[in-house]
Motif scaffolding. Sequence first.
Motif, mmCIF file in Angstrom:
data_model
loop_
_atom_site.group_PDB
_atom_site.id
_atom_site.type_symbol
_atom_site.label_atom_id
_atom_site.label_comp_id
_atom_site.label_asym_id
_atom_site.label_seq_id
_atom_site.Cartn_x
_atom_site.Cartn_y
_atom_site.Cartn_z
ATOM 1 N N TYR A 168 -16.482 -98.033 52.834
ATOM 2 C CA TYR A 168 -16.752 -99.591 52.848
ATOM 3 C C TYR A 168 -17.805 -100.098 53.451
ATOM 4 C CZ TYR A 168 -12.660 -99.977 49.754
ATOM 5 O OH TYR A 168 -11.730 -99.690 48.623
ATOM 6 N N ALA A 171 -21.771 -105.942 51.532
ATOM 7 C CA ALA A 171 -22.423 -106.177 50.301
ATOM 8 C C ALA A 171 -23.672 -105.975 50.366
ATOM 9 C CB ALA A 171 -21.888 -107.586 49.476
ATOM 10 N N ALA A 176 -25.108 -100.323 49.715
ATOM 11 C CA ALA A 176 -24.355 -101.048 49.153
ATOM 12 C C ALA A 176 -24.254 -100.466 47.469
ATOM 13 C CB ALA A 176 -24.520 -102.495 49.210
ATOM 14 N N SER A 179 -23.439 -94.961 44.552
ATOM 15 C CA SER A 179 -21.871 -94.822 43.802
ATOM 16 C C SER A 179 -21.155 -93.819 44.846
ATOM 17 C CB SER A 179 -21.885 -94.506 42.575
ATOM 18 O OG SER A 179 -22.846 -93.199 42.603
ATOM 19 N N SER A 232 -16.793 -106.857 55.611
ATOM 20 C CA SER A 232 -17.302 -108.053 55.106
ATOM 21 C C SER A 232 -18.048 -109.049 55.699
ATOM 22 C CB SER A 232 -16.104 -108.762 54.123
ATOM 23 O OG SER A 232 -15.394 -109.611 55.208
ATOM 24 N N GLU A 242 -8.339 -97.098 49.505
ATOM 25 C CA GLU A 242 -8.659 -98.112 48.482
ATOM 26 C C GLU A 242 -8.061 -99.427 48.779
ATOM 27 O OE1 GLU A 242 -9.699 -98.591 43.857
ATOM 28 O OE2 GLU A 242 -8.310 -97.212 44.355
ATOM 29 N N ALA A 244 -8.106 -103.855 47.510
ATOM 30 C CA ALA A 244 -8.944 -104.687 46.730
ATOM 31 C C ALA A 244 -8.726 -106.254 47.154
ATOM 32 C CB ALA A 244 -8.324 -104.542 45.176
ATOM 33 N N SER A 247 -13.440 -109.830 47.982
ATOM 34 C CA SER A 247 -14.331 -109.954 46.870
ATOM 35 C C SER A 247 -15.399 -108.773 46.933
ATOM 36 C CB SER A 247 -15.051 -111.398 46.695
ATOM 37 O OG SER A 247 -16.106 -111.394 46.007
ATOM 38 N N SER A 248 -15.666 -108.417 45.767
ATOM 39 C CA SER A 248 -16.947 -107.282 45.764
ATOM 40 C C SER A 248 -18.283 -107.818 46.022
ATOM 41 C CB SER A 248 -17.131 -106.488 44.373
ATOM 42 O OG SER A 248 -17.320 -107.654 43.280
ATOM 43 N N LYS A 252 -18.365 -103.614 49.578
ATOM 44 C CA LYS A 252 -18.508 -102.457 48.386
ATOM 45 C C LYS A 252 -17.919 -101.229 48.813
ATOM 46 C CE LYS A 252 -21.421 -105.044 46.045
ATOM 47 N NZ LYS A 252 -20.953 -105.251 44.769
ATOM 48 N N LYS A 253 -17.322 -100.616 47.863
ATOM 49 C CA LYS A 253 -16.462 -99.296 48.062
ATOM 50 C C LYS A 253 -17.535 -98.160 47.506
ATOM 51 C CE LYS A 253 -13.739 -97.762 45.049
ATOM 52 N NZ LYS A 253 -12.370 -97.523 43.981
#
Length: 291
Positions: A168, A171, A176, A179, A232, A242, A244, A247-248, A252-253
């Motif tokens: 992680y 952003a 970031a 993939s 963040s 993982e 959640a 907020s994305s 970023k994952k």
Amino acid sequence: MEWQQLEYFRVVAKTEHFHKAAELLNISQPALSRSIIKLEAELGISLFERVGRSVKLNKFGSVFLKRVENGLNEISNGVQEINQLKNPYTGTVSIAFLQTFGISILPEIVRDFNEQYPHVEIQLYQNNIFSSIQQLLNREVDLCLITPVKGHPEINWQSLFDEELFLYVPANHRLAERSSISLSEIGKENFIAFKKELGMREVINNFCEEAGFTPVIKFEGEDVPTLAGLVSAGLGITIIPEFAGISSGKIKKIFISEPYCHREIGLAWLKGNNLTPSGDLFRKCVIELFK
């Protein structure tokens, strides 16, 4: 002094009549009289004043009755609790689990079990791996939901599943938009890590070592939400299961392509220590759930 003697004494004290008490207790009046005489002999005092065919408690008897009632009620409650524990569907199971399992893994397991067996009481203890193992060794808990147990031959550990770990990043981080990534690409980044006393710290350090570097630790935390929150805020990167909860737009994952980063999760219990019926039921249900 026997439990039966105390029960006989209580009934006589309540009815104030040996014949009525004998009928309620379904024994002969002479047998009841002998039991009370024996009790009085053991105590070294008389408990009743005889008034014709009736009896009344004297001062000693009144004091003794209060204690006898409390004692018999406690014993009755104890017998009831034991009977509940003997029933796997109404008993209690105690489970220690790692802090990082409290977000999704444990709640899902408990929910599934509770739907099937709603009358079983589940006691939960969130802790680090070392404290969880110690609770198990001290017999303070029935089971532990933890990563593999090493150096404890007295503990059984059953693997349930593998949980993948992800990178992680903030952003606005240079990675970031990626993939996937090889772990060797982030050797110089500032890491947000789990504290040393947590099992996840060793797991992640081992993967970094496999990738050829020692992580530069900038901040430490005890749980996944804290680590994700620090990421963040732009304070570093982290490797966690993982998550959640943020907020994305802030975090970023990224999949880690090499090495495969994961941790084994399993259930532990003491060898040779018979679990309570409810504990055994929980163990079997959880193992079956992840087959």
